[in-house]
Design an enzyme around this catalytic site. Structure first.
Site, short mmCIF file in Angstrom:
data_model
loop_
_atom_site.label_atom_id
_atom_site.label_comp_id
_atom_site.label_asym_id
_atom_site.label_seq_id
_atom_site.Cartn_x
_atom_site.Cartn_y
_atom_site.Cartn_z
N LYS A 83 0.84 -1.20 0.00
CA LYS A 83 0.00 0.00 0.00
C LYS A 83 0.87 1.25 0.00
CE LYS A 83 -3.97 1.87 2.58
NZ LYS A 83 -4.87 1.59 3.73
N SER A 102 -9.56 2.19 2.97
CA SER A 102 -8.59 2.90 2.18
C SER A 102 -7.68 2.00 1.37
CB SER A 102 -7.74 3.81 3.07
OG SER A 102 -6.96 3.07 3.99
N SER A 150 -10.12 -0.02 7.11
CA SER A 150 -9.52 0.12 5.78
C SER A 150 -9.01 -1.17 5.16
CB SER A 150 -8.36 1.13 5.84
OG SER A 150 -8.85 2.40 6.13
#
Length: 457
Positions: free
Chosen positions: A71, A146, A170
């Site tokens: 990420k 997210s 997330s």
């Protein structure tokens, strides 16, 4: 694309093939590169493509040779860390983040980064200045956030696993939106992030999104060095009322009730449960959420360098910072109350809580766009994600498990939540739900014993 080196195998099957030398790490990376080139123009989940220059993990690690995306809020030495934001010009990271070191130590090969909304503050991966990340099941809908890019690309079959992290849902939100398994581990089980360690309350836990429960168990065991073990005959409390209030949509409610019946049929004791926390917790969490946005806005130059410009932050980040400034003074003691959340009160009569991950199906793109007027967007987000933040405040584990589809064919996830350290309990139940699900494939329910890591349900 089933006839390339990845085939339709999950991580567990790939590890077995790598050990038998039926496939090489280079062949897997080449397959990922080809799949990303084919898939990402539609999905838009990829940040940096480093398939031609990966950071190779420990060749003796239990997951040696398996490719993974990281990420884009997580430092990889030499790669820019963008945090999903256009407010600054990212510079190459000087060193790996602690969790990056763990991924590499397990043998994973880092082949690029996945996209996220600005600083992980939204529940959809959408931007004011760039194309959104799209749900591979239906590109008109959100992939969640997210860790939206991570989930979209795993669900699309471009990569077998992707790193993710979770500060309020997330990992679980995009896993539910894209039909994946997403475990938020207990606080401190994996290496703590540098940013999380600076928070007044560390909300952030790193993990992965995968296609199968056994993959999540395998990766967790590889990262921690401990086997994942479950228990039988559990007491399960069924939660259908969000702390944020509002109704759960009919398809989501049906998925939770169907999952409850499956667990009861498997021999577990199942009964209704009402959350001990309510709208006061939600209001306090929203102020804290705003405090984190305010910290970004006020300290951006110190954290991200002289190119940072507050005016380039997206409207949601700026709106959350204003919310903290205007509402925080009217809620004195919000941090103290959050720290005192009596999470064990949720489990007086239960071992595990079963609930929706989200109050309704993943929304169409635009519904949670950061340019939606802030008051409207805040209310939409609070209703949508009311089930997930409690575990972040408490530092407790929770996992999103696929639980069917809605009337449009979009995935629905259910959440299993436990006490700190209960990852094995949750994954055991998740495996039972997966095996009983009419949407599970033969690979999801296959029995597995790794030659390197002993894991049992």
């Amino acid at each position: 694309m089933p006839d390339d080196a990845l085939g339709d195998d999950d991580v567990t099957a790939l590890v077995a093939r790598l050990l038998r030398r039926e496939v090489s790490p280079a062949e897997l990376r080449a397959a990922v590169a080809a799949r990303l080139a084919a898939v990402d123009p539609r999905v838009r989940g990829l940040g940096l493509d480093r398939t031609d220059a990966p950071v190779v993990g420990n060749p003796e690690g239990p997951l040696a040779g398996v490719p993974i995306l990281v990420k884009e809020n997580t430092d990889v030495a030499g790669w820019p860390t963008t945090n999903g934001s256009a407010a600054y010009v990212p510079q190459p990271a000087r060193q790996h983040a602690a969790v990056t070191e763990q991924l590499l130590g397990a043998g994973l090969d880092l082949v690029g980064t996945s996209r996220m909304p600005e600083f992980g503050l939204n529940a959809t991966t959408e931007f004011v200045d760039a194309e959104p990340t799209r749900n591979p099941v239906d590109p008109a809908f959100s992939a969640g956030a997210s860790s939206g890019g991570a989930a979209a690309l795993v669900a699309a079959g471009a990569v077998p696993v992707a790193h993710a992290n979770d500060g309020g849902g997330s990992i679980r939100i995009p896993a539910a939106a894209c039909g994946l398994v997403g475990l938020k581990p207990s606080r401190g089980l994996l290496a703590r992030s540098a940013h999380g360690a600076l928070m007044p309350i560390d909300l952030v836990a790193d993990g992965v999104v995968t296609r199968t429960v056994r993959d999540t168990a395998l990766v967790l065991s590889a990262l921690t060095g401990e086997p994942v073990r479950s228990r039988t005959r559990l007491r399960v409390g069924v939660v259908l009322h969000s702390p944020a209030g509002g109704e759960v949509d009919a398809d989501t409610r049906a998925a939770v009730e169907r999952s409850a019946r499956r667990l009861e049929a498997a021999g577990h004791h199942v009964e209704p449960h009402r959350p001990a926390v309510g709208t006061g917790f939600v209001d306090d969490f929203l102020v804290y959420w705003g405090l984190l946005a305010f910290a970004v806005a006020a300290g951006g130059r110190r954290s991200f360098g002289p190119t940072f410009e507050r005016s380039r932050l997206d409207p949601l980040t700026r709106g959350l910072a204003r919310h903290f400034l205007t509402t925080g003074p009217r809620r004195p003691g919000f941090l103290r109350r959050l720290r005192r959340v009596a999470y064990r009160a949720e489990f007086i009569h239960q071992d595990v809580l079963l609930s929706p991950v989200l109050a309704h199906r993943t929304p169409p793109l635009g519904w949670l766009h950061p340019a939606v007027p802030f008051d409207d967007l805040r209310e939409r987000l609070v209703r949508y994600v009311g089930f997930t933040p409690l575990q972040n405040v408490a530092g407790a584990p929770a996992v999103s498990v696929p639980a069917g589809r809605d009337g449009r064919g979009l995935p629905i996830g259910v959440q299993l939540a436990g006490l700190p350290g209960d990852e094995g309990v949750l994954l055991g139940l998740a495996g039972e739900l997966e095996a009983a699900s009419d949407v599970s494939s033969s690979l999801t329910s296959a029995a597995w014993t790794s030659p390197r890591i002993s894991t049992r349900w």
